[in-house]
Design a protein around this motif. Structure first.
Motif, PDB file in Angstrom:
ATOM      1  N   ALA A 156       0.838  -1.193   0.000  1.00 43.33           N
ATOM      2  CA  ALA A 156       0.000   0.000   0.000  1.00 43.33           C
ATOM      3  C   ALA A 156       0.877   1.249   0.000  1.00 43.33           C
ATOM      4  N   ALA A 157       0.368   2.300  -0.621  1.00 44.01           N
ATOM      5  CA  ALA A 157       1.051   3.589  -0.617  1.00 44.01           C
ATOM      6  C   ALA A 157       0.029   4.671  -0.358  1.00 44.01           C
ATOM      7  N   ASP A 158       0.457   5.714   0.316  1.00 39.33           N
ATOM      8  CA  ASP A 158      -0.404   6.876   0.426  1.00 39.33           C
ATOM      9  C   ASP A 158      -0.583   7.474  -0.964  1.00 39.33           C
ATOM     10  N   ALA A 168       4.598   8.852  -4.091  1.00 33.62           N
ATOM     11  CA  ALA A 168       4.575   8.389  -2.707  1.00 33.62           C
ATOM     12  C   ALA A 168       5.262   7.030  -2.656  1.00 33.62           C
ATOM     13  N   PRO A 169       5.969   6.729  -1.554  1.00 31.32           N
ATOM     14  CA  PRO A 169       6.753   5.492  -1.502  1.00 31.32           C
ATOM     15  C   PRO A 169       5.904   4.235  -1.335  1.00 31.32           C
ATOM     16  N   GLY A 178       9.573   0.929  -4.222  1.00 30.33           N
ATOM     17  CA  GLY A 178       8.902   1.438  -5.410  1.00 30.33           C
ATOM     18  C   GLY A 178       8.180   2.721  -5.072  1.00 30.33           C
ATOM     19  N   ARG A 179       7.469   3.262  -6.065  1.00 29.85           N
ATOM     20  CA  ARG A 179       6.723   4.500  -5.854  1.00 29.85           C
ATOM     21  C   ARG A 179       5.416   4.463  -6.622  1.00 29.85           C
ATOM     22  N   GLY A 186      -4.353  14.622 -11.656  1.00 28.47           N
ATOM     23  CA  GLY A 186      -5.705  14.224 -11.332  1.00 28.47           C
ATOM     24  C   GLY A 186      -6.100  12.838 -11.783  1.00 28.47           C
ATOM     25  N   VAL A 187      -5.166  12.057 -12.341  1.00 27.63           N
ATOM     26  CA  VAL A 187      -5.434  10.694 -12.803  1.00 27.63           C
ATOM     27  C   VAL A 187      -4.713   9.728 -11.865  1.00 27.63           C
ATOM     28  N   LYS A 188      -5.287   8.554 -11.626  1.00 29.10           N
ATOM     29  CA  LYS A 188      -4.686   7.626 -10.669  1.00 29.10           C
ATOM     30  C   LYS A 188      -3.255   7.275 -11.073  1.00 29.10           C
TER      31      LYS A 188
END
Length: 244
Positions: A156-158, A168-169, A178-179, A186-188
């Motif tokens: 999971a990442a913030d 976000a890491p 990873g990141r 505005g896109v995932k």
């Protein structure tokens, strides 16, 4: 070579390829020791960059892999290859590379020129056992590789910030493996990790260089379309042979 031409190769399961989960885990452990993660890798926007992707028909046990090479500066297609063969391993989460690697290697070998950096549609170090598809392909070929996944796996990442380039890491324990990277405002995000012979910073820089207009890298977009088409044509050929 034009964008409509592609070299076609046959993918075969190598002799001695793992057939059980225990055997595959042992191979992962052996190959992980060969990873090189302390090199920067090729600079973005220079040389060649190749996307690889696969499509399956599990009911018929068929996999099609595509490798599409782009000029890194212009993003023009310079080479394309596909490989079709049997699915090489049963579905086991965390071991998907064992289903895909033989076909991916066959497609890479069929390209008309050197692949340069290889961008896999999947994970590299951001994997529960720190050895996803990009790592596997990199170690076996000696090529610099990165993984750019469409969806998160188990890490999971913030959410990253809303702007292109925000990230976000992804962490395993205290290690950033990873990141989550925003390639369009505005896109995932996509989920980037180093595979072999490339740093995480450089993997993210390449991903941004390959996404001038869309969420997914141009390498992935081309390879995804080509492997889907190759699978469809292969299955149509089998059906025609069956009915003749």
């Amino acid at each position: 070579m034009t964008d409509t031409q592609a070299v076609t190769a046959a993918a075969r399961v190598p002799e001695g390829w793992p057939t059980t989960e225990a055997a595959a885990l042992a191979v992962q452990d052996e190959l992980r020791a060969l990873l090189v993660l302390d090199q920067e890798g090729p600079p973005p926007g220079e040389g060649r960059v190749t996307g690889v992707d696969v499509a399956y028909d599990d009911a018929r046990g068929v996999v099609a892999a595509a490798a599409v090479t782009l000029d890194a500066a212009t993003l023009a297609v310079t080479g394309r290859a596909v490989a079709v063969g049997p699915v090489a391993f049963p579905y086991v989460p965390g071991l998907l590379a064992f289903r895909e690697v033989p076909a991916v290697l066959a497609a890479l070998e069929a390209l008309p020129g050197p692949p340069g950096l290889v961008v896999c549609d999947g994970y590299g170090l951001a994997h529960p056992r720190r050895f996803g598809l990009a790592c596997h392909v990199g170690v076996l070929t000696g090529l610099p590789t990165v993984g750019v996944a469409k969806n998160p796996f188990v890490l999971a990442a913030d959410p990253p910030g809303p702007r292109r380039g925000d990230h976000a890491p992804l962490r395993l324990g205290e290690e950033e493996v990873g990141r989550a990277l925003r390639t369009r405002a505005g896109v995932k995000p996509v989920f980037v990790s180093a595979g072999h012979l490339v740093s995480l910073d450089n993997a993210c820089a390449h991903t941004l260089a390959l996404t001038p207009r869309y969420r997914l890298p141009e390498t992935t977009r081309h390879a995804d379309a080509l492997c889907r088409r190759a699978l469809k044509e292969a299955l149509a050929g089998r059906s025609a042979t069956t009915t003749d």
